[in-house]
Design an enzyme around this catalytic site. Structure first.
Site, PDB file in Angstrom:
ATOM      1  N   TYR A 145       0.817  -1.216   0.000  1.00  9.83           N
ATOM      2  CA  TYR A 145       0.000   0.000   0.000  1.00  9.83           C
ATOM      3  C   TYR A 145       0.856   1.275   0.000  1.00  9.83           C
ATOM      4  O   TYR A 145       0.341   2.369   0.209  1.00  9.83           O
ATOM      5  CB  TYR A 145      -0.941   0.024   1.214  1.00  9.83           C
ATOM      6  CG  TYR A 145      -2.095  -0.962   1.132  1.00  9.83           C
ATOM      7  CD1 TYR A 145      -2.220  -1.848   0.064  1.00  9.83           C
ATOM      8  CD2 TYR A 145      -3.067  -1.005   2.122  1.00  9.83           C
ATOM      9  CE1 TYR A 145      -3.276  -2.750   0.002  1.00  9.83           C
ATOM     10  CE2 TYR A 145      -4.126  -1.908   2.061  1.00  9.83           C
ATOM     11  CZ  TYR A 145      -4.215  -2.779   0.997  1.00  9.83           C
ATOM     12  OH  TYR A 145      -5.270  -3.670   0.934  1.00  9.83           O
ATOM     13  N   LYS A 149       4.724 -14.041   4.869  1.00  8.70           N
ATOM     14  CA  LYS A 149       4.920 -14.974   3.766  1.00  8.70           C
ATOM     15  C   LYS A 149       6.402 -14.912   3.372  1.00  8.70           C
ATOM     16  O   LYS A 149       6.762 -14.732   2.207  1.00  8.70           O
ATOM     17  CB  LYS A 149       3.996 -14.534   2.611  1.00  8.70           C
ATOM     18  CG  LYS A 149       3.817 -15.526   1.498  1.00  8.70           C
ATOM     19  CD  LYS A 149       2.854 -16.651   1.792  1.00  8.70           C
ATOM     20  CE  LYS A 149       2.867 -17.607   0.608  1.00  8.70           C
ATOM     21  NZ  LYS A 149       2.354 -18.926   0.872  1.00  8.70           N
ATOM     22  N   ASP A 208      -1.044 -17.845   4.301  1.00  6.30           N
ATOM     23  CA  ASP A 208      -2.072 -18.698   3.686  1.00  6.30           C
ATOM     24  C   ASP A 208      -2.549 -19.760   4.675  1.00  6.30           C
ATOM     25  O   ASP A 208      -3.753 -20.007   4.820  1.00  6.30           O
ATOM     26  CB  ASP A 208      -1.583 -19.317   2.366  1.00  6.30           C
ATOM     27  CG  ASP A 208      -0.153 -19.817   2.421  1.00  6.30           C
ATOM     28  OD1 ASP A 208       0.498 -19.676   3.489  1.00  6.30           O
ATOM     29  OD2 ASP A 208       0.331 -20.356   1.418  1.00  6.30           O
ATOM     30  N   ASP A 258      -5.358  -6.201   6.272  1.00 11.61           N
ATOM     31  CA  ASP A 258      -6.603  -5.732   5.664  1.00 11.61           C
ATOM     32  C   ASP A 258      -7.498  -6.926   5.325  1.00 11.61           C
ATOM     33  O   ASP A 258      -8.672  -6.993   5.705  1.00 11.61           O
ATOM     34  CB  ASP A 258      -6.251  -4.922   4.402  1.00 11.61           C
ATOM     35  CG  ASP A 258      -7.429  -4.150   3.850  1.00 11.61           C
ATOM     36  OD1 ASP A 258      -8.501  -4.157   4.480  1.00 11.61           O
ATOM     37  OD2 ASP A 258      -7.275  -3.542   2.777  1.00 11.61           O
ATOM     38  N   ASP A 300     -10.935  -8.677   7.542  1.00  8.16           N
ATOM     39  CA  ASP A 300     -12.262  -8.817   6.922  1.00  8.16           C
ATOM     40  C   ASP A 300     -12.716 -10.276   6.971  1.00  8.16           C
ATOM     41  O   ASP A 300     -13.904 -10.564   7.170  1.00  8.16           O
ATOM     42  CB  ASP A 300     -12.232  -8.354   5.453  1.00  8.16           C
ATOM     43  CG  ASP A 300     -12.515  -6.861   5.305  1.00  8.16           C
ATOM     44  OD1 ASP A 300     -12.110  -6.092   6.201  1.00  8.16           O
ATOM     45  OD2 ASP A 300     -13.134  -6.471   4.298  1.00  8.16           O
TER      46      ASP A 300
HETATM   47 MG    MG Z   1     -10.566  -3.352   4.100  1.00  5.50          MG
END
Ligand code: MG
Ligand code: NAI
Length: 353
Positions: free
Chosen positions: A122, A190, A222, A246, A250
């Site tokens: 990001y 990872k 993962d 992120d 969720d």
């Molecule tokens: Mg989000």
């Protein structure tokens, strides 16, 4: 001395749930000391003015003691990323808890994601090399990883006290029930594939934890996704890079009953911004049916951050009580409106103060 609280409701249900959370805050004594100042941002502002985040809103958030943000629509990246930077936020705290009374896939879930909040994929270094080839540069620094790790160590350290009580009935230990959590924290990465970037992230976080005497376990990203679905009680505090935090938070929202329940805090060295994890929910916006719990719990995190622990606890308990016995908005299987749920929370708050 009054504290300045910036309110940036944004678009869609942001403009419904932030005012709802403010009415809950206004039912508390402490907030007579708050000066609420509203700032505008989001798609509707871009339509009117050509820019989604006016300079005056950025300046307001950069100077306020704390901010309560709702959500922005398509302009989300142009709004929330600069606003998180405005408070110099280095960590995004995202608790994901299952609540009695709410139908959850995994009713024993009690997780807190501590997500790196400044870099990773990001960081904004994307380019189009040719018409058919695009690239993205991932940035990981030792300093940002160490800052996150130091926060995480403080967070899991009972006696040190956490910067934010994340919303459980217990008072410290990051707000998590003391008996439910594994010791220390889990580092998700990872590094087996991204050995340079996630290698540096993993090594730095583990090194800092070792020097602070905090236990860590490592899980590949993962594998974590599967394991947390199968049995979230294996995990407690989860430290992860930006994108992973992120996505995985969720995913955790799905385990506990939906996005309408997840609050978050973007913590910086001197100020902080609080926001529900959800977006603008265009499918239900304008209908007064959004679940206000995530925004109200975000407001409770704001109270905690500013040192009003008792009020924070009062608000959290009121939300827990309403989640336990209703009324519920449609996302939780009920038929109540945002206003009805908010009024029920306020009635419970008023009983307690
Ligand atoms: Mg989000
Ligand atoms: P979303 O979180 O807005 O909605 C996903 C689903 O969850 C929808 O079905 C929605 O109705 C439901 N939902 C979310 N919050 C709810 C609540 N409080 N009560 C009841 N149901 C709720 O995510 P989506 O649909 O991916 O994105 C919609 C818009 O929001 C997009 O334009 C996106 O860019 C923006 N967005 C903004 C964020 C921010 O400002 N921080 C974060 C995520 C998305």
């Amino acid at each position: 001395m009054s504290e300045e609280i910036a309110l940036v409701p944004g678009d869609g249900i942001g403009s419904e749930v932030v005012p709802a959370a403010v009415t809950v805050l206004e039912a508390l004594d402490s907030t007579s000391r708050f000066e609420f100042v509203e700032g505008v941002a989001g798609d509707h502002v871009r339509e009117e003015r050509g820019e989604a985040l006016p300079q005056e809103t950025y300046d307001l958030v950069a100077s306020a003691d704390a901010t309560l943000f709702g959500a922005a629509g398509e302009s989300a990246a142009d709004v929330i990323l600069p606003l998180r930077a405005a408070v110099d936020s280095f960590v995004n705290v995202r608790p994901a808890r299952a609540y009695p009374g709410v139908d959850a896939l995994r009713p024993k879930t009690d997780l807190v994601f501590l997500r790196e909040n400044t870099e990773g994929v990001y960081a904004g270094h994307e380019s189009r090399l040719t018409g058919d080839v695009s690239t993205l540069t991932r940035v990981v620094t030792r300093s940002a990883s160490a800052r996150l790790a130091e926060f995480a160590c403080e967070f899991v350290d009972d006696s040190g006290g956490s910067a934010v009580d994340t919303g459980s009935q217990s008072d410290t230990n990051g707000g998590r029930a003391a008996d439910a959590s594994p010791e220390g924290f889990t580092v998700v990465h990872k590094a087996n594939v991204m050995s340079e970037t996630d290698g540096l992230f993993r090594d730095t976080v583990v090194e800092v934890a070792e020097t602070q005497g905090v236990e860590t376990t490592e899980v590949l990203m993962d594998a974590f996704a599967t394991r947390v679905c199968l049995d979230p009680t294996q995990f407690g505090v989860v430290v992860c890079p930006n994108l992973a935090g992120d996505v995985l938070s969720d995913l955790a929202a799905g385990l506990v009953g939906g996005l309408g329940l997840l609050p978050s805090a973007n913590i910086g060295p001197e100020r902080a911004l609080f926001e529900p994890v959800h977006g603008t929910a265009p499918d239900i916006a304008g209908e007064n049916v959004a679940n206000p719990a995530a925004a109200i719990l975000s407001a409770a995190m704001l109270l905690e951050y500013l040192g009003y622990e008792n009020d924070a606890r009062t608000v959290r308990r009121a939300v827990e009580e309403v989640l336990a016995s209703g009324p519920h908005t449609p996302d939780l299987g009920g038929s109540a409106t945002t206003t009805e749920v908010t009024d029920a929370v306020i009635a419970t708050v008023v009983e307690q103060v």
